[in-house]
Scaffold this active site. Structure first.
Site, mmCIF file in Angstrom:
data_model
loop_
_atom_site.group_PDB
_atom_site.id
_atom_site.type_symbol
_atom_site.label_atom_id
_atom_site.label_comp_id
_atom_site.label_asym_id
_atom_site.label_seq_id
_atom_site.Cartn_x
_atom_site.Cartn_y
_atom_site.Cartn_z
ATOM 1 N N GLU A 171 7.320 -6.766 1.225
ATOM 2 C CA GLU A 171 6.101 -6.685 2.048
ATOM 3 C C GLU A 171 5.187 -7.889 1.798
ATOM 4 O OE1 GLU A 171 5.073 -4.810 4.394
ATOM 5 O OE2 GLU A 171 6.058 -2.862 4.295
ATOM 6 N N TYR A 210 -15.338 1.125 -6.396
ATOM 7 C CA TYR A 210 -16.607 1.760 -6.052
ATOM 8 C C TYR A 210 -17.655 1.558 -7.155
ATOM 9 C CZ TYR A 210 -13.656 3.661 -2.465
ATOM 10 O OH TYR A 210 -12.790 3.755 -1.410
ATOM 11 N N LYS A 252 -2.216 -1.446 -3.823
ATOM 12 C CA LYS A 252 -3.098 -0.274 -3.753
ATOM 13 C C LYS A 252 -2.271 1.000 -3.858
ATOM 14 C CE LYS A 252 -6.161 1.720 -0.347
ATOM 15 N NZ LYS A 252 -6.657 1.611 0.986
ATOM 16 N N SER A 261 -10.241 5.794 -4.391
ATOM 17 C CA SER A 261 -11.164 6.920 -4.554
ATOM 18 C C SER A 261 -10.697 7.927 -5.599
ATOM 19 C CB SER A 261 -11.348 7.607 -3.199
ATOM 20 O OG SER A 261 -10.099 8.031 -2.665
ATOM 21 N N ARG A 277 1.285 9.816 5.954
ATOM 22 C CA ARG A 277 1.476 8.411 6.331
ATOM 23 C C ARG A 277 2.780 7.834 5.780
ATOM 24 N NH1 ARG A 277 -3.559 7.894 8.270
ATOM 25 N NH2 ARG A 277 -5.425 8.029 6.951
ATOM 26 N N LYS A 292 0.855 -1.184 0.000
ATOM 27 C CA LYS A 292 0.000 0.000 0.000
ATOM 28 C C LYS A 292 0.892 1.235 0.000
ATOM 29 C CE LYS A 292 -3.620 2.327 2.621
ATOM 30 N NZ LYS A 292 -4.575 2.217 3.727
ATOM 31 N N ARG A 316 -10.545 10.272 2.198
ATOM 32 C CA ARG A 316 -10.416 10.921 3.509
ATOM 33 C C ARG A 316 -11.611 11.822 3.792
ATOM 34 N NH1 ARG A 316 -3.814 11.362 3.482
ATOM 35 N NH2 ARG A 316 -3.570 9.114 3.192
HETATM 36 C C1 PBG Z 1 -6.815 3.670 5.574
HETATM 37 C C2 PBG Z 1 -7.357 3.479 4.208
HETATM 38 C C3 PBG Z 1 -7.260 4.406 3.162
HETATM 39 C C4 PBG Z 1 -7.913 3.848 2.075
HETATM 40 C C5 PBG Z 1 -8.405 2.621 2.471
HETATM 41 N N1 PBG Z 1 -8.043 2.395 3.796
HETATM 42 C C6 PBG Z 1 -6.717 5.752 3.131
HETATM 43 C C7 PBG Z 1 -5.396 6.041 3.655
HETATM 44 O O1 PBG Z 1 -4.534 5.178 3.773
HETATM 45 O O2 PBG Z 1 -5.216 7.220 3.939
HETATM 46 C C8 PBG Z 1 -8.040 4.527 0.746
HETATM 47 C C9 PBG Z 1 -9.106 4.001 -0.161
HETATM 48 C C10 PBG Z 1 -9.455 4.926 -1.247
HETATM 49 O O3 PBG Z 1 -8.826 5.983 -1.467
HETATM 50 O O4 PBG Z 1 -10.425 4.612 -1.962
HETATM 51 N N2 PBG Z 1 -7.048 2.649 6.423
#
Ligand code: PBG
Length: 324
Positions: free
Chosen positions: A233, A313, A248, A274, A217, A196, A206
């Protein structure tokens, strides 16, 4: 003309193209991510995610039923609590919004549709980080694992079939597997967000979870410039007991999906996040591209790169398109 090979022959008609097509989307391989807002009395539109809502109990049930009827493979639930604290303790409570939402979804679909629960603290912490902080304000890896173990037991108890470990803490898969095994729970599947990346494409998400993140992060999610680290990982997560690994975001990381799927024997998922969706929605709304074609092409590319499973989505909409 001295042409011996004519690849265009296989592209002449719809039927011919269909006959030789290698990659097909299947509703059963799609995961629909959904948001459930504690205390919401009606579905709340998310400004930066056209067509996506924070659900109430009843609109969640409707969305889960519609996804199941369309043949979508799974629904992944994110909870948006009305109360946050420094350690995300609400995430570990038996009546957390996420645990409730799992029960509501299971009431509708039982065992016919696997329900995934997001296992991470970020929606539940006041500072918005995926873990708890130490005295210096840094994310405390090992203290976070203890919270993840508590949260895992709560979510499994509520009926989650799959836990989506999205926090990117070292050792999270092993810690959660150990906690489940200690309870004699050998059935709950672990979906590890193994690779990720610290991505700008999470921006709209968010908003969807009303994130209060301070800072970024980068100390736990991966650097976009790295690929070997993704393999490392993934290797660690599989060794710790991951049943499915995830990459991701999707589209900006097709090379990573390809590398990971060549590397492991467990199923590989990819999350079209997203920002990737909102980009296409915004361009389509501005008349810049054909929305449906762009969606299908995007998801096909992710599958072609090597993803067995895709979180999107658009899952229910695409399932309807494919069923047509
Ligand atoms: C955090 C999490 C995130 C997403 C899924 N789980 C955001 C982040 O790491 O800040 C993002 C999913 C998306 O953008 O559709 N647990």
């Amino acid at each position: 003309m001295d042409i011996h090979e004519r690849p265009r022959r296989l592209r002449r008609t719809d039927g011919m193209r269909r006959l030789v097509r290698q990659v097909h989307l299947d509703p059963g391989n799609l995961i629909l991510p959904v948001f459930v807002r504690e205390g919401a009395s009606e579905p709340i539109a998310i400004g930066s995610m056209p067509g996506v809502f924070q659900h109430t109990q009843s609109s969640l049930k409707a969305a889960v039923n519609e996804a199941a009827a369309a043949g979508v493979g799974s629904v992944m639930i994110f909870g948006v609590p009305s109360h946050k604290d420094a350690n995300g303790d609400a995430a570990c409570a038996h009546d957390s919004i996420l645990a409730d939402a799992i029960r509501w979804a299971k009431e509708e679909v039982g065992d016919s549709l696997p329900i995934i629960a997001d296992l991470c603290l970020d929606e539940f912490t006041t500072h918005g980080h995926c873990g708890v902080l130490d005295a210096n304000g840094n994310v405390d890896n090992d203290a976070t694992l203890t919270q993840y173990q508590r949260m895992a037991l709560t979510l499994a108890d509520a009926g989650a079939d799959i836990l989506g470990l999205s926090g990117m803490m070292d050792g999270q898969v092993g810690a959660v597997r150990k906690a489940l095994d200690a309870q004699g729970n050998i059935d709950t599947v672990l979906l590890a967000y193994a690779a990720k990346y610290a991505s700008a494409f999470y921006g709209p998400f968010r908003d969807a979870v009303e994130s209060t993140l301070e800072g970024d992060r980068k100390s736990y999610q991966q650097d976009p410039g790295n690929v070997n680290e993704a393999i490392r990982e993934v290797r660690l997560d599989v060794a710790e007991g991951a049943d499915i690994v995830m990459v991701k975001p999707g589209l900006p990381y097709l090379d990573v999906i390809a590398r990971v799927s060549a590397e492991v024997e467990v199923p590989v998922a990819a999350y079209v996040v997203s920002g990737e969706s909102s980009m296409i929605e915004a361009a389509a709304a501005a008349g810049m591209l054909d929305r449906e074609r762009a969606i299908l092409e995007t998801l096909t590319s992710v599958k072609r790169a090597g993803a067995d499973i895709i979180a999107t989505y658009w899952a229910t909409e695409v399932a309807h398109l494919l069923n047509r």
